[in-house]
Design a protein around this motif. Sequence first.
Motif, mmCIF file in Angstrom:
data_model
loop_
_atom_site.group_PDB
_atom_site.id
_atom_site.type_symbol
_atom_site.label_atom_id
_atom_site.label_comp_id
_atom_site.label_asym_id
_atom_site.label_seq_id
_atom_site.Cartn_x
_atom_site.Cartn_y
_atom_site.Cartn_z
ATOM 1 N N TYR A 1 17.626 52.650 5.499
ATOM 2 C CA TYR A 1 16.349 51.988 5.258
ATOM 3 C C TYR A 1 15.190 52.954 5.521
ATOM 4 O O TYR A 1 15.108 53.588 6.563
ATOM 5 C CB TYR A 1 16.216 50.757 6.158
ATOM 6 C CG TYR A 1 14.986 49.936 5.879
ATOM 7 C CD1 TYR A 1 14.956 49.089 4.789
ATOM 8 C CD2 TYR A 1 13.872 50.006 6.694
ATOM 9 C CE1 TYR A 1 13.834 48.322 4.523
ATOM 10 C CE2 TYR A 1 12.747 49.257 6.447
ATOM 11 C CZ TYR A 1 12.732 48.419 5.354
ATOM 12 O OH TYR A 1 11.629 47.668 5.087
ATOM 13 N N CYS B 1 16.570 55.667 -0.729
ATOM 14 C CA CYS B 1 16.305 54.290 -1.155
ATOM 15 C C CYS B 1 15.153 54.256 -2.154
ATOM 16 O O CYS B 1 14.256 53.423 -2.066
ATOM 17 C CB CYS B 1 16.007 53.409 0.049
ATOM 18 S SG CYS B 1 17.420 53.161 1.115
ATOM 19 N N ILE C 1 18.737 53.641 -5.729
ATOM 20 C CA ILE C 1 18.845 52.437 -4.906
ATOM 21 C C ILE C 1 19.771 51.389 -5.517
ATOM 22 O O ILE C 1 20.394 50.615 -4.812
ATOM 23 C CB ILE C 1 17.461 51.834 -4.606
ATOM 24 C CG1 ILE C 1 17.553 50.870 -3.434
ATOM 25 C CG2 ILE C 1 16.892 51.147 -5.834
ATOM 26 C CD1 ILE C 1 16.231 50.501 -2.846
ATOM 27 N N TYR D 1 22.275 49.912 -2.690
ATOM 28 C CA TYR D 1 21.418 48.847 -2.142
ATOM 29 C C TYR D 1 21.930 48.286 -0.814
ATOM 30 O O TYR D 1 21.141 48.069 0.112
ATOM 31 C CB TYR D 1 21.265 47.709 -3.145
ATOM 32 C CG TYR D 1 19.832 47.329 -3.415
ATOM 33 C CD1 TYR D 1 18.899 47.256 -2.408
ATOM 34 C CD2 TYR D 1 19.415 47.035 -4.693
ATOM 35 C CE1 TYR D 1 17.589 46.903 -2.666
ATOM 36 C CE2 TYR D 1 18.116 46.689 -4.966
ATOM 37 C CZ TYR D 1 17.211 46.629 -3.948
ATOM 38 O OH TYR D 1 15.922 46.298 -4.197
ATOM 39 N N CYS E 1 20.726 50.225 2.133
ATOM 40 C CA CYS E 1 19.295 50.127 2.434
ATOM 41 C C CYS E 1 18.944 48.764 3.014
ATOM 42 O O CYS E 1 18.187 48.672 3.977
ATOM 43 C CB CYS E 1 18.485 50.364 1.164
ATOM 44 S SG CYS E 1 18.691 52.024 0.509
#
Length: 129
Positions: free
Chosen positions: A70, A75, A80, A84, A87
Amino acid sequence: MARRGRSLVMSICLASVALMACWQFVAPVFVQPKTNRGLEAAAPAAMGALVSMASSLPAEATVPAKGPLYGTELCTKPLIYLIYPLCEPVFLVCPLYNFPIVLGFFAALVTVINLILPETQPDEDLRVG
């Protein structure tokens, strides 16, 4: 003579089917008529619907959980879509991201079972060539 016996059996069967069909149309249905009970009957159903809707929030509306990647440069937009869940872990419940993880888990499990148990290996006598 045999032909006449078959036609007699067939006519008896057709007559019994016709009789049962008439009986189905004439017989009353065993469904009780609905009575109008007013708001007393609708209140428990409405409360159940409100309780279930109160806890169903979309994933984007909650405070985002912070995954291990994150806030990093990884990200960003083009990458991303592949990472995903790293993140924002809330996307692990999405089948699009969850399926490869589950597939990898079970593939590893089956591989370990095949390596540990020799009974799962194919018989050498049955191999062609």
